[in-house]
Design a protein around this motif. Structure first.
Motif, short mmCIF file in Angstrom:
data_model
loop_
_atom_site.label_atom_id
_atom_site.label_comp_id
_atom_site.label_asym_id
_atom_site.label_seq_id
_atom_site.Cartn_x
_atom_site.Cartn_y
_atom_site.Cartn_z
N ASN A 1 -8.85 27.63 -58.68
CA ASN A 1 -8.12 27.64 -57.41
C ASN A 1 -8.95 27.06 -56.26
OD1 ASN A 1 -9.90 29.83 -57.48
ND2 ASN A 1 -8.71 30.93 -55.94
N LEU B 1 -7.09 27.95 -52.83
CA LEU B 1 -5.70 28.41 -52.86
C LEU B 1 -5.70 29.92 -53.03
CD1 LEU B 1 -3.88 25.67 -54.99
CD2 LEU B 1 -4.24 25.78 -52.51
N LYS B 2 -4.83 30.59 -52.26
CA LYS B 2 -4.83 32.06 -52.24
C LYS B 2 -3.44 32.60 -52.44
CE LYS B 2 -8.80 32.52 -49.30
NZ LYS B 2 -9.36 32.93 -48.03
N LYS B 3 -3.37 33.85 -52.81
CA LYS B 3 -2.06 34.51 -52.99
C LYS B 3 -1.36 34.69 -51.65
CE LYS B 3 -1.84 36.23 -57.44
NZ LYS B 3 -3.20 36.34 -57.99
N SER C 1 1.25 27.16 -52.21
CA SER C 1 0.38 28.34 -52.14
C SER C 1 -0.15 28.53 -50.71
CB SER C 1 -0.80 28.10 -53.08
OG SER C 1 -1.78 29.09 -52.93
N ASN C 2 -0.55 29.75 -50.39
CA ASN C 2 -1.38 29.96 -49.20
C ASN C 2 -2.74 29.34 -49.47
OD1 ASN C 2 0.54 31.34 -47.71
ND2 ASN C 2 0.00 33.32 -48.66
N ALA D 1 -2.06 22.63 -51.13
CA ALA D 1 -1.14 23.74 -50.88
C ALA D 1 0.32 23.31 -50.79
CB ALA D 1 -1.55 24.50 -49.62
#
Ligand code: ADP
Ligand code: MG
Length: 347
Positions: free
Chosen positions: A322, A345-347, A299-300, A274
């Motif tokens: 991701n 990894l998230k939006k 990234s979040n 991240a």
């Protein structure tokens, strides 16, 4: 002095991830461990299997490296001090001496004017009675605890078993009605500069970290307070390297220091994917004096620990782009043992 070889004491997953970060920074690694099967040997340039009190092996280890760090805090302090006379140990042994002892650790934090849980030092059963205002509480061994080992929940004085002989020292902590747990990972460099990651929100199950995520769902006040307290702690310790401060947030939104880890930390694993600089790269850069590295957030993210035999299902899974799965490659599967982790990894 230019540092080209880093010595690492301990060979678990933290050591393995440190070796991988070092390689990318062109630093060679020599790992010493009393665990013949420790996974770090698969990533280090050299591996020495030895008990930590084997003077000959320690001497050999020291002769092969420029500087020394460690991946766990429960190393006998006299051994760290002996090594430090020959080659610098970072974080310095004095820090480890404080942090591996819950009484010294909490006293140090409280003396900085920083709140912890209410606590008392316990030598014998009678001391629990004298501190019954701390019940319901958790009795924790004063040294050598990890992942909930050496901890006993005491709901009332009746839980103090008559046959307990209190051969070790303990502390008794009041049980906090937790709203949340968060941690701060901070890397501090020789020149006193720091890089502080954003707070990470942690969920524990059976006293073991289950998952961690960013962003933490906390107020701006707690975000800032957690970072500034971690910065103060690292400065007062004159810390060099990456460390972690674990915090409790109680129902009244009070931020309490739970404990400090003088090393890279499980809750910081999501920094590998991240951020542009992980907690491991930061640690290697700081202890090897490679210059200050400022991480940028990519990234979040959310990280899940994979414990025990759950690893088997993960090994045959396919992952999306991701999702980043790490298998520590431990030789034997044990109940609740940390076998790997997955970062999404998230939006
Ligand atoms: P370890 O050294 O094993 O990590 P900790 O003291 O961090 O031990 O305890 C592990 C977990 O147990 C904490 O993260 C928290 O979830 C729970 N815990 C520990 N002490 C307390 C407390 N005083 N009140 C509430 N929960 C606690
Ligand atoms: Mg802990």
């Amino acid at each position: 002095m230019t540092i080209s070889t880093l010595g690492i004491i301990g060979s678990g997953q933290l050591g393995a991830l440190l070796c991988q970060a070092a390689k990318k920074l062109n630093i060679k690694t020599v790992v010493i461990s009393d665990d013949e099967n420790g996974p770090a040997q698969n990533y280090s340039d050299e591996f020495l299997y030895s008990q930590y009190d084997n003077k000959e092996k320690i001497k050999e280890f020291v002769s092969k490296v420029d500087i020394i760090t460690y991946e766990f805090e429960n190393i006998p302090i006299n051994i760290l001090n002996e090594i430090d006379k020959e080659k610098k140990v970072l974080p310095k042994p004095e820090i480890n001496k404080i942090i591996q002892n819950r009484k010294l650790e909490k006293t140090f934090v409280n003396d900085l004017g920083i709140k912890t849980t209410d606590w008392a030092f316990i030598k014998q059963a009678g001391d629990v009675e004298k501190n019954k205002n701390l019940l319901p509480g958790i009795l924790k061994s004063n040294t050598l605890g990890y992942d909930g080992h050496g901890q006993y929940v005491l709901n009332s004085l009746e839980d103090v078993k008559k046959n307990w002989c209190f051969t070790a020292d303990y502390i008794l902590e009041k049980k906090v009605n937790l709203k949340k747990e968060i941690s701060i990972i901070i890397t501090r460099y020789l020149n006193g500069e720091t890089y502080i990651y954003e707070p990470i929100e942690n969920i524990h199950k059976d006293q073991i970290l289950n998952n961690s995520k960013i962003p933490a769902e906390i107020s701006k006040e707690i975000y800032d307070e957690a970072q500034s307290k971690a910065k103060l702690i690292s400065a007062k310790l004159d810390y060099v390297g990456t460390m972690c401060v674990e915090y409790f947030i109680d129902q009244g939104d009070n931020l309490l220091v739970n404990e400090i880890a003088p090393r890279v930390h499980n809750s910081g694993h999501l920094t590998i994917n991240a951020f542009s600089v992980s907690q491991f790269s930061g640690h290697v850069a700081a202890v090897c004096n490679l210059g200050v590295k400022k991480a940028e957030k990519i990234s979040n993210a959310e990280m899940f620990n994979v414990l025990g035999k759950d690893i088997e299902a993960y090994r045959s899974k396919t992952f999306s782009k991701n999702e980043f799965f790490y298998d520590y490659g431990k030789k034997s599967i044990k109940d609740k043992r940390k076998m790997g982790h997955l970062t999404i990894l998230k939006k």
